[in-house]
Motif scaffolding. Structure first.
Motif, PDB file in Angstrom:
ATOM      1  N   HIS A  81      41.119  10.312  36.577  1.00  0.00           N
ATOM      2  CA  HIS A  81      42.092   9.551  35.783  1.00  0.00           C
ATOM      3  C   HIS A  81      41.990   8.051  36.076  1.00  0.00           C
ATOM      4  O   HIS A  81      42.120   7.232  35.168  1.00  0.00           O
ATOM      5  CB  HIS A  81      43.513  10.061  36.066  1.00  0.00           C
ATOM      6  N   ASP A 111      43.381  16.844  34.519  1.00  0.00           N
ATOM      7  CA  ASP A 111      44.516  17.784  34.497  1.00  0.00           C
ATOM      8  C   ASP A 111      44.090  19.161  35.017  1.00  0.00           C
ATOM      9  O   ASP A 111      44.837  19.828  35.735  1.00  0.00           O
ATOM     10  CB  ASP A 111      45.067  17.937  33.068  1.00  0.00           C
ATOM     11  N   TYR A 112      42.881  19.582  34.624  1.00  0.00           N
ATOM     12  CA  TYR A 112      42.374  20.894  35.063  1.00  0.00           C
ATOM     13  C   TYR A 112      42.269  20.933  36.591  1.00  0.00           C
ATOM     14  O   TYR A 112      42.727  21.882  37.242  1.00  0.00           O
ATOM     15  CB  TYR A 112      41.000  21.169  34.424  1.00  0.00           C
TER      16      TYR A 112
END
Ligand code: FPP
Ligand code: MG
Length: 320
Positions: A81, A111-112
Protein backbone atom coordinates in the motif's frame (compact mmCIF):
# COMPACT_ATOMS: atom_id res chain seq x y z
CA UNK A 1 24.50 -10.56 8.64
CA UNK A 2 25.71 -11.15 12.16
CA UNK A 3 22.37 -10.99 13.92
CA UNK A 4 21.11 -13.87 11.83
CA UNK A 5 23.87 -16.17 13.08
CA UNK A 6 23.10 -15.02 16.62
CA UNK A 7 19.48 -16.13 16.11
CA UNK A 8 20.14 -19.28 14.13
CA UNK A 9 20.86 -21.34 17.20
CA UNK A 10 17.43 -20.57 18.70
CA UNK A 11 15.15 -20.06 15.72
CA UNK A 12 14.53 -22.24 12.70
CA UNK A 13 14.91 -19.51 10.09
CA UNK A 14 14.11 -21.83 7.18
CA UNK A 15 10.81 -22.71 8.83
CA UNK A 16 9.94 -19.01 8.95
CA UNK A 17 10.72 -18.69 5.24
CA UNK A 18 8.58 -21.73 4.46
CA UNK A 19 5.64 -20.36 6.47
CA UNK A 20 5.83 -16.98 4.71
CA UNK A 21 5.96 -18.67 1.32
CA UNK A 22 3.13 -21.01 2.20
CA UNK A 23 0.92 -18.12 3.26
CA UNK A 24 0.75 -16.81 -0.31
CA UNK A 25 0.45 -20.09 -2.20
CA UNK A 26 -3.29 -20.78 -1.79
CA UNK A 27 -4.16 -18.66 -4.79
CA UNK A 28 -2.15 -18.90 -8.02
CA UNK A 29 -2.58 -15.23 -8.96
CA UNK A 30 -1.53 -14.01 -5.50
CA UNK A 31 1.40 -16.43 -5.52
CA UNK A 32 2.67 -15.19 -8.87
CA UNK A 33 2.40 -11.56 -7.85
CA UNK A 34 3.86 -11.96 -4.36
CA UNK A 35 6.74 -14.38 -4.97
CA UNK A 36 9.18 -11.70 -6.21
CA UNK A 37 8.27 -9.45 -3.26
CA UNK A 38 8.76 -12.21 -0.68
CA UNK A 39 12.46 -12.68 -1.34
CA UNK A 40 14.80 -9.91 -0.32
CA UNK A 41 13.13 -8.85 2.93
CA UNK A 42 15.19 -8.58 6.10
CA UNK A 43 12.52 -10.34 8.22
CA UNK A 44 13.37 -7.92 11.01
CA UNK A 45 9.84 -7.86 12.46
CA UNK A 46 9.23 -11.63 12.77
CA UNK A 47 12.81 -12.14 13.98
CA UNK A 48 12.38 -9.55 16.73
CA UNK A 49 9.16 -11.25 17.78
CA UNK A 50 10.75 -14.71 17.72
CA UNK A 51 13.87 -13.56 19.59
CA UNK A 52 11.77 -12.03 22.38
CA UNK A 53 9.42 -15.03 22.53
CA UNK A 54 12.43 -17.28 23.23
CA UNK A 55 12.45 -15.87 26.77
CA UNK A 56 10.10 -18.75 27.55
CA UNK A 57 11.77 -22.00 26.62
CA UNK A 58 8.60 -24.05 27.15
CA UNK A 59 6.69 -22.30 24.43
CA UNK A 60 6.59 -24.50 21.33
CA UNK A 61 7.90 -23.18 17.99
CA UNK A 62 4.65 -24.35 16.35
CA UNK A 63 2.77 -21.76 18.36
CA UNK A 64 5.17 -18.95 17.45
CA UNK A 65 5.50 -19.33 13.68
CA UNK A 66 1.94 -18.33 12.66
CA UNK A 67 2.21 -15.02 14.55
CA UNK A 68 5.76 -14.43 13.25
CA UNK A 69 4.42 -15.03 9.73
CA UNK A 70 1.45 -12.74 10.33
CA UNK A 71 3.82 -9.92 11.36
CA UNK A 72 5.78 -10.26 8.11
CA UNK A 73 2.53 -10.37 6.09
CA UNK A 74 1.24 -7.20 7.78
CA UNK A 75 4.57 -5.56 6.97
CA UNK A 76 4.34 -6.73 3.34
CA UNK A 77 0.74 -5.48 3.08
CA UNK A 78 1.80 -2.08 4.39
CA UNK A 79 4.68 -1.90 1.87
CA UNK A 80 2.37 -2.80 -1.03
CA UNK A 81 0.00 0.00 0.00
CA UNK A 82 2.87 2.37 0.76
CA UNK A 83 4.26 1.89 -2.75
CA UNK A 84 0.91 2.94 -4.20
CA UNK A 85 0.90 6.07 -2.04
CA UNK A 86 4.53 6.87 -2.89
CA UNK A 87 4.09 5.88 -6.54
CA UNK A 88 7.25 3.81 -6.05
CA UNK A 89 8.58 1.79 -8.98
CA UNK A 90 11.02 -0.47 -7.14
CA UNK A 91 10.87 -2.50 -3.93
CA UNK A 92 13.30 -5.16 -2.69
CA UNK A 93 15.12 -4.90 -6.02
CA UNK A 94 12.10 -5.75 -8.15
CA UNK A 95 9.33 -3.79 -9.84
CA UNK A 96 6.56 -2.80 -7.40
CA UNK A 97 3.12 -4.41 -7.67
CA UNK A 98 1.52 -1.04 -8.49
CA UNK A 99 4.04 -0.47 -11.26
CA UNK A 100 3.61 -3.95 -12.70
CA UNK A 101 -0.13 -4.55 -12.25
CA UNK A 102 -1.61 -1.11 -11.51
CA UNK A 103 -2.84 0.45 -8.28
CA UNK A 104 -6.24 -1.28 -8.25
CA UNK A 105 -4.67 -4.73 -8.13
CA UNK A 106 -2.04 -3.53 -5.64
CA UNK A 107 -4.77 -2.33 -3.22
CA UNK A 108 -6.37 -5.76 -3.37
CA UNK A 109 -3.09 -7.67 -2.98
CA UNK A 110 -2.28 -5.57 0.10
CA UNK A 111 -5.75 -6.33 1.49
CA UNK A 112 -5.27 -10.04 0.77
CA UNK A 113 -1.96 -10.17 2.66
CA UNK A 114 -3.53 -8.27 5.51
CA UNK A 115 -6.50 -10.68 5.66
CA UNK A 116 -4.18 -13.70 5.47
CA UNK A 117 -2.25 -12.36 8.47
CA UNK A 118 -5.44 -12.13 10.51
CA UNK A 119 -6.56 -15.58 9.39
CA UNK A 120 -3.31 -17.01 10.83
CA UNK A 121 -3.87 -15.11 14.08
CA UNK A 122 -7.51 -16.20 14.40
CA UNK A 123 -6.81 -19.86 13.58
CA UNK A 124 -4.10 -20.15 16.20
CA UNK A 125 -6.04 -18.82 19.18
CA UNK A 126 -3.63 -16.18 20.40
CA UNK A 127 -6.35 -14.49 22.42
CA UNK A 128 -7.85 -11.02 22.61
CA UNK A 129 -4.75 -9.26 23.98
CA UNK A 130 -2.71 -10.20 20.90
CA UNK A 131 -5.56 -9.15 18.58
CA UNK A 132 -5.94 -5.81 20.37
CA UNK A 133 -2.17 -5.13 20.13
CA UNK A 134 -2.26 -5.93 16.39
CA UNK A 135 -5.31 -3.71 15.80
CA UNK A 136 -3.57 -0.80 17.53
CA UNK A 137 -0.50 -1.41 15.35
CA UNK A 138 -2.50 -1.16 12.13
CA UNK A 139 -4.30 1.99 13.36
CA UNK A 140 -0.97 3.63 14.10
CA UNK A 141 0.50 2.59 10.74
CA UNK A 142 -2.47 4.17 8.99
CA UNK A 143 -2.32 7.38 11.06
CA UNK A 144 1.44 7.65 10.37
CA UNK A 145 0.84 7.27 6.63
CA UNK A 146 -2.08 9.74 6.62
CA UNK A 147 0.09 12.22 8.48
CA UNK A 148 2.85 11.71 5.90
CA UNK A 149 0.41 12.01 2.99
CA UNK A 150 -1.06 15.25 4.32
CA UNK A 151 2.37 16.82 4.67
CA UNK A 152 3.88 15.96 1.28
CA UNK A 153 6.35 18.71 0.28
CA UNK A 154 5.93 20.37 3.67
CA UNK A 155 9.00 20.82 5.87
CA UNK A 156 8.22 19.23 9.24
CA UNK A 157 9.55 20.34 12.60
CA UNK A 158 11.82 17.85 14.36
CA UNK A 159 8.89 16.98 16.61
CA UNK A 160 6.56 16.31 13.66
CA UNK A 161 9.24 14.17 12.02
CA UNK A 162 9.61 12.10 15.19
CA UNK A 163 5.84 11.68 15.59
CA UNK A 164 5.62 10.36 12.03
CA UNK A 165 8.52 7.89 12.26
CA UNK A 166 7.25 6.73 15.61
CA UNK A 167 3.84 5.87 14.16
CA UNK A 168 4.96 4.37 10.87
CA UNK A 169 8.05 2.43 11.97
CA UNK A 170 9.07 2.48 15.64
CA UNK A 171 5.67 1.37 16.90
CA UNK A 172 5.82 -1.70 14.64
CA UNK A 173 9.22 -2.88 15.91
CA UNK A 174 8.10 -2.14 19.46
CA UNK A 175 4.92 -4.18 18.89
CA UNK A 176 6.92 -7.19 17.64
CA UNK A 177 8.97 -7.16 20.85
CA UNK A 178 5.88 -6.64 22.99
CA UNK A 179 4.13 -9.60 21.36
CA UNK A 180 7.21 -11.77 21.92
CA UNK A 181 7.14 -10.82 25.60
CA UNK A 182 3.39 -11.48 25.85
CA UNK A 183 3.69 -14.89 24.19
CA UNK A 184 6.59 -15.77 26.51
CA UNK A 185 4.49 -14.80 29.54
CA UNK A 186 7.03 -12.30 30.82
CA UNK A 187 6.04 -9.94 33.59
CA UNK A 188 4.68 -6.45 32.81
CA UNK A 189 7.92 -4.56 33.47
CA UNK A 190 9.92 -6.90 31.25
CA UNK A 191 7.41 -6.56 28.42
CA UNK A 192 7.54 -2.75 28.69
CA UNK A 193 11.35 -2.86 28.61
CA UNK A 194 11.34 -5.02 25.49
CA UNK A 195 8.79 -2.65 23.90
CA UNK A 196 11.02 0.34 24.75
CA UNK A 197 13.98 -1.48 23.18
CA UNK A 198 11.88 -2.02 20.02
CA UNK A 199 10.76 1.59 19.97
CA UNK A 200 14.29 3.02 20.08
CA UNK A 201 15.44 0.41 17.59
CA UNK A 202 12.63 1.52 15.26
CA UNK A 203 13.51 5.22 15.55
CA UNK A 204 17.13 4.40 14.68
CA UNK A 205 15.96 2.11 11.87
CA UNK A 206 13.89 4.85 10.22
CA UNK A 207 16.61 7.52 10.60
CA UNK A 208 19.08 5.16 8.90
CA UNK A 209 16.42 4.38 6.26
CA UNK A 210 16.06 8.09 5.56
CA UNK A 211 19.84 8.42 5.18
CA UNK A 212 19.99 5.37 2.90
CA UNK A 213 17.28 6.90 0.74
CA UNK A 214 19.82 9.58 -0.28
CA UNK A 215 23.16 7.85 0.25
CA UNK A 216 22.42 4.14 -0.08
CA UNK A 217 23.38 1.95 -2.99
CA UNK A 218 20.36 1.14 -5.13
CA UNK A 219 21.61 -2.42 -5.67
CA UNK A 220 21.65 -3.03 -1.92
CA UNK A 221 18.59 -1.08 -0.77
CA UNK A 222 16.47 -2.32 -3.68
CA UNK A 223 14.93 1.16 -3.98
CA UNK A 224 15.63 4.15 -6.21
CA UNK A 225 17.85 6.89 -4.73
CA UNK A 226 15.96 10.03 -3.66
CA UNK A 227 12.57 8.28 -3.66
CA UNK A 228 11.41 10.03 -0.47
CA UNK A 229 12.17 13.51 -1.78
CA UNK A 230 10.63 12.79 -5.17
CA UNK A 231 7.41 11.66 -3.53
CA UNK A 232 7.41 14.71 -1.25
CA UNK A 233 8.48 13.11 2.01
CA UNK A 234 10.84 15.52 3.78
CA UNK A 235 13.14 13.59 6.12
CA UNK A 236 15.84 14.26 8.73
CA UNK A 237 18.84 14.82 6.39
CA UNK A 238 16.87 17.64 4.70
CA UNK A 239 15.51 19.03 7.97
CA UNK A 240 19.08 19.31 9.30
CA UNK A 241 20.54 20.71 6.06
CA UNK A 242 17.82 23.38 5.97
CA UNK A 243 18.80 24.37 9.49
CA UNK A 244 22.45 25.10 8.77
CA UNK A 245 23.17 25.19 5.03
CA UNK A 246 23.97 28.51 3.37
CA UNK A 247 22.14 27.07 0.37
CA UNK A 248 18.98 26.42 2.43
CA UNK A 249 16.93 28.68 0.11
CA UNK A 250 17.86 26.57 -2.92
CA UNK A 251 16.88 23.42 -1.04
CA UNK A 252 13.57 25.00 0.03
CA UNK A 253 12.83 25.96 -3.57
CA UNK A 254 13.47 22.41 -4.78
CA UNK A 255 10.87 21.13 -2.31
CA UNK A 256 8.40 23.94 -3.03
CA UNK A 257 8.35 23.26 -6.79
CA UNK A 258 6.87 19.80 -6.05
CA UNK A 259 7.96 18.23 -9.35
CA UNK A 260 11.34 16.89 -8.36
CA UNK A 261 13.70 15.62 -11.05
CA UNK A 262 16.82 13.45 -10.78
CA UNK A 263 19.02 16.53 -11.09
CA UNK A 264 17.05 18.17 -8.23
CA UNK A 265 17.75 15.06 -6.14
CA UNK A 266 21.46 15.27 -7.02
CA UNK A 267 21.55 18.96 -6.09
CA UNK A 268 19.78 18.21 -2.79
CA UNK A 269 22.33 15.46 -2.08
CA UNK A 270 25.18 17.90 -2.83
CA UNK A 271 23.71 20.49 -0.43
CA UNK A 272 23.15 17.88 2.31
CA UNK A 273 26.75 16.64 1.88
CA UNK A 274 28.13 20.17 2.40
CA UNK A 275 26.60 20.20 5.89
CA UNK A 276 27.00 17.96 8.92
CA UNK A 277 23.59 16.35 8.22
CA UNK A 278 24.89 12.80 7.65
CA UNK A 279 26.87 12.86 10.89
CA UNK A 280 23.95 14.52 12.69
CA UNK A 281 21.53 11.77 11.60
CA UNK A 282 23.98 9.01 12.48
CA UNK A 283 24.59 10.52 15.92
CA UNK A 284 20.85 10.58 16.57
CA UNK A 285 20.44 7.00 15.35
CA UNK A 286 23.38 5.86 17.50
CA UNK A 287 21.82 7.53 20.54
CA UNK A 288 18.60 5.56 19.98
CA UNK A 289 20.58 2.34 19.61
CA UNK A 290 22.36 3.05 22.91
CA UNK A 291 18.97 3.69 24.56
CA UNK A 292 17.57 0.50 23.01
CA UNK A 293 20.41 -1.57 24.47
CA UNK A 294 19.96 0.11 27.86
CA UNK A 295 16.29 -0.82 27.80
CA UNK A 296 16.96 -4.55 27.52
CA UNK A 297 15.64 -6.17 30.68
CA UNK A 298 18.45 -7.68 32.76
CA UNK A 299 16.05 -10.09 34.41
CA UNK A 300 15.38 -12.22 31.32
CA UNK A 301 17.53 -15.06 30.03
CA UNK A 302 20.87 -13.52 28.98
CA UNK A 303 20.82 -15.43 25.70
CA UNK A 304 17.83 -13.32 24.59
CA UNK A 305 19.86 -10.16 25.01
CA UNK A 306 22.68 -11.89 23.15
CA UNK A 307 20.33 -12.00 20.15
CA UNK A 308 18.82 -8.53 20.58
CA UNK A 309 22.17 -6.72 20.90
CA UNK A 310 23.39 -7.90 17.45
CA UNK A 311 20.02 -6.84 15.94
CA UNK A 312 20.65 -3.35 17.33
CA UNK A 313 24.16 -3.37 15.83
CA UNK A 314 22.76 -4.50 12.48
CA UNK A 315 20.24 -1.64 12.42
CA UNK A 316 22.92 1.03 12.87
CA UNK A 317 25.42 -0.54 10.46
CA UNK A 318 23.07 -1.69 7.76
CA UNK A 319 23.40 -0.73 4.11
CA UNK A 320 20.22 -2.38 2.88
C1 FPP B 1 7.32 2.45 4.43
O1 FPP B 1 7.78 3.72 4.73
C2 FPP B 1 5.89 2.25 4.91
C3 FPP B 1 5.49 2.08 6.16
C4 FPP B 1 6.51 2.02 7.23
C5 FPP B 1 4.07 1.93 6.60
C6 FPP B 1 3.00 1.92 5.54
C7 FPP B 1 1.63 1.83 6.13
C8 FPP B 1 0.47 1.90 5.45
C9 FPP B 1 0.42 2.12 3.97
C10 FPP B 1 -0.81 1.78 6.18
C11 FPP B 1 -1.64 0.59 5.73
C12 FPP B 1 -1.27 -0.63 6.46
C13 FPP B 1 -1.70 -1.92 6.17
C14 FPP B 1 -1.27 -3.03 7.04
C15 FPP B 1 -2.57 -2.28 5.02
P1 FPP B 1 8.77 4.53 3.79
O2 FPP B 1 7.99 5.03 2.61
O3 FPP B 1 9.48 5.52 4.61
O4 FPP B 1 9.82 3.43 3.40
P2 FPP B 1 10.27 2.94 1.99
O5 FPP B 1 11.37 3.86 1.61
O6 FPP B 1 10.75 1.53 2.22
O7 FPP B 1 9.10 3.03 1.07
MG1 MG C 1 7.71 4.38 0.67
Amino acid sequence: MDFVSALETKINLQELENCIEQAVTEDKFIQEICTPLISGGKRLRPLLFLACSCANKNFSPDKKMPLATALELIHMASLVHDDILDNAQKRRGVETINSMHGSQIAVLVGDYLFAKAFQLVAENNYGSEVSAVLAKLIRNLCIGEIMQDRSFFVIPTLEEYYTRINLKTAFFLSTCCRLGGIIANLDKAEIENLAAYGNNLGLAFQIIDDLLDFFGEEKLTGKAVGGDLKSGVVTLPIIRALEISNRAETLKNIIAQKKITCSDVNLAIEIIRETDAIEYCRTRAEAHIALAKNNLPVTIDATINNSLNPIADFVINRNR
